[in-house]
Design a protein around this motif. Structure first.
Motif, short mmCIF file in Angstrom:
data_model
loop_
_atom_site.label_atom_id
_atom_site.label_comp_id
_atom_site.label_asym_id
_atom_site.label_seq_id
_atom_site.Cartn_x
_atom_site.Cartn_y
_atom_site.Cartn_z
N GLY A 46 -17.96 -7.92 -32.71
CA GLY A 46 -16.90 -6.91 -32.64
C GLY A 46 -16.37 -6.75 -31.23
N LEU A 47 -17.28 -6.72 -30.25
CA LEU A 47 -16.86 -6.63 -28.86
C LEU A 47 -16.07 -7.86 -28.43
CD1 LEU A 47 -19.98 -5.13 -27.01
CD2 LEU A 47 -17.70 -4.11 -27.15
N ALA A 48 -16.51 -9.02 -28.92
CA ALA A 48 -15.79 -10.25 -28.58
C ALA A 48 -14.36 -10.19 -29.07
CB ALA A 48 -16.52 -11.46 -29.19
N THR A 49 -14.17 -9.68 -30.28
CA THR A 49 -12.82 -9.55 -30.83
C THR A 49 -12.01 -8.53 -30.03
OG1 THR A 49 -13.59 -10.15 -33.04
CG2 THR A 49 -11.50 -8.97 -32.90
N GLU A 50 -12.64 -7.39 -29.75
CA GLU A 50 -11.94 -6.31 -29.04
C GLU A 50 -11.48 -6.74 -27.66
OE1 GLU A 50 -12.78 -1.71 -27.48
OE2 GLU A 50 -14.28 -2.76 -28.71
N TYR A 51 -12.30 -7.53 -26.95
CA TYR A 51 -11.98 -7.90 -25.56
C TYR A 51 -11.48 -9.33 -25.43
CZ TYR A 51 -13.95 -3.49 -24.04
OH TYR A 51 -14.18 -2.15 -23.85
N GLY A 52 -11.25 -9.99 -26.55
CA GLY A 52 -10.74 -11.36 -26.48
C GLY A 52 -11.71 -12.33 -25.84
N ALA A 53 -13.00 -12.08 -26.03
CA ALA A 53 -14.03 -12.91 -25.40
C ALA A 53 -14.32 -14.14 -26.26
CB ALA A 53 -15.31 -12.11 -25.20
#
Length: 381
Positions: A22-29
């Protein structure tokens, strides 16, 4: 409502894989956290699924799995491990390996039973044991190689020990159990009534020697549930198709649970995999395929400040970041995602009681371009 529901799993929240993805999606990681490939599967396998859908194979499959798939599993198991299975009574197709693990635990664990769990461990083991009334007895896999500590494992056995869970090749560490380990384990359990649950979902992702399945050791096989995964082998984790093998008396109890969890697994997927397994080269090439991925990733990581020993198996690589930061691994993983743009998984979450070793788990089941982009960012640390 007059009362508040008491949770059966009060210490369990959203899994770390969901959080980090989820964090990867949110921050474009770039997502090297959750264990799934970012490349496609063999188009021939997908075409087989479509073929069987068009043929009308879209209704419930038999509860244990379609017979052609069970027959192919039996052939594969005998060819690889020299163990002959009865497809009718000793094999069950499941909706992913996690379902198979839960069904095996639920079939044998009762209130107050102890289950020995080497840690770190895959995150479904402990909740499944707790939901079935069992008590976890953790045994640490010592860093840096995370191989079985024989003395500690033997000392963990008590009159209440019901089962032992092993995982080889091991998630998250990539460690692999040797023939000597398995022979020692066979002797250790020989005069006990302890069941073995052997999680072997990465059986085809091993980089030296051969996979030492519990099925290669007769006195282990007679007390074992062995769990495998087509999703890992054929790069189709979203299909959630796994299977369990066990002696008929154990499998009868396993199926009693399985039939009330998912009953059966997607029918066209089963027929497609059954056809695909007629070509053993489709899985025999997998170790070399992933070794090339591992070697690529490790060569790239030499340009960073992370320290590591190349993984022995799985498509995961642990890396020590203590030369970069003294932050807790959960904090460092979040910062890495937000500021550097690479999502990983902190290893402390694979323990019942989080343990800090300044390690992150990277998934290298990615295209070369993904790995190159990720390490370019990591090299900036």
């Amino acid at each position: 409502m007059n009362s508040i529901l008491q949770s059966k799993l009060p210490n369990v929240g959203t899994t770390i894989f969901t959080v980090m993805s989820g964090l990867a999606t949110e921050y474009g990681a770039i997502n090297l956290s959750q264990g799934f490939p970012d490349f496609g599967s063999d188009e021939a396998l997908s075409e087989l699924v479509y073929t069987y859908m068009k043929k009308g194979m879209n209704q419930y499959a038999p509860m244990p799995g379609i017979m052609p798939l069970r027959e192919r599993i039996a052939e594969k198991t005998e060819a690889l491990y020299g163990y002959r299975l009865n497809p009718d009574t000793e094999i069950t197709v499941t909706s992913g390996a996690t379902e198979a693990l839960y069904a095996a635990i639920a079939a044998i664990v009762r209130q107050g039973d102890e289950v020995i769990v080497p840690e770190p461990c895959y995150d479904s083991y402990i909740p499944a044991i707790e939901l079935n009334g069992g008590t976890i007895v953790p045994v640490a896999l010592p860093a840096p190689d995370f191989h079985i500590n024989r003395e500690a494992l033997a000392a963990a056995i008590s009159p209440r020990t019901r089962a032992l869970i092993i995982n080889t090749p091991h998630n998250p560490t990539g460690a692999v159990m040797s023939a000597e380990d398995m022979q020692w384990l066979e002797n250790l359990l020989a005069d006990t009534d302890i069941f073995l649950i052997s999680d072997e979902v990465y059986e085809h992702i091993i980089f030296s020697g051969t996979h030492e399945s519990a099925l290669k050791y007769p006195r282990l096989a007679e007390r074992s549930f062995v769990i495998s995964s087509f999703g890992k082998t054929f790069h189709v984790t979203g299909w959630k198709v796994g299977y369990a093998v066990a002696p008929a008396p154990l499998m009868r109890e396993f199926r009693k649970v399985h039939q009330f969890l998912t009953f059966s697994t997607a029918t066209p997927l089963q027929y497609a995999i059954a056809d695909y397994l007629k070509q053993p080269e489709k899985y025999l090439h997998v170790p070399a395929f992933y070794q090339e991925k591992r070697d690529k990733f490790c060569a790239l990581m030499q340009e960073t400040r992370f320290r590591f020993t190349p993984s022995e198996g799985t498509y995961f690589q642990l890396a020590d970041y203590s030369a970069i930061s003294d932050e807790a691994d959960t904090d460092f993983a979040v910062r890495l995602t937000k500021e550097i743009g690479v999502a990983t998984v902190p290893v402390s979450v694979f323990y019942g009681q989080p343990k800090q070793e300044h390690l992150l788990r990277f998934c290298f089941a990615k295209t070369d371009q993904t790995l190159e982009r990720a390490v370019e960012r990591l090299a900036k640390l």
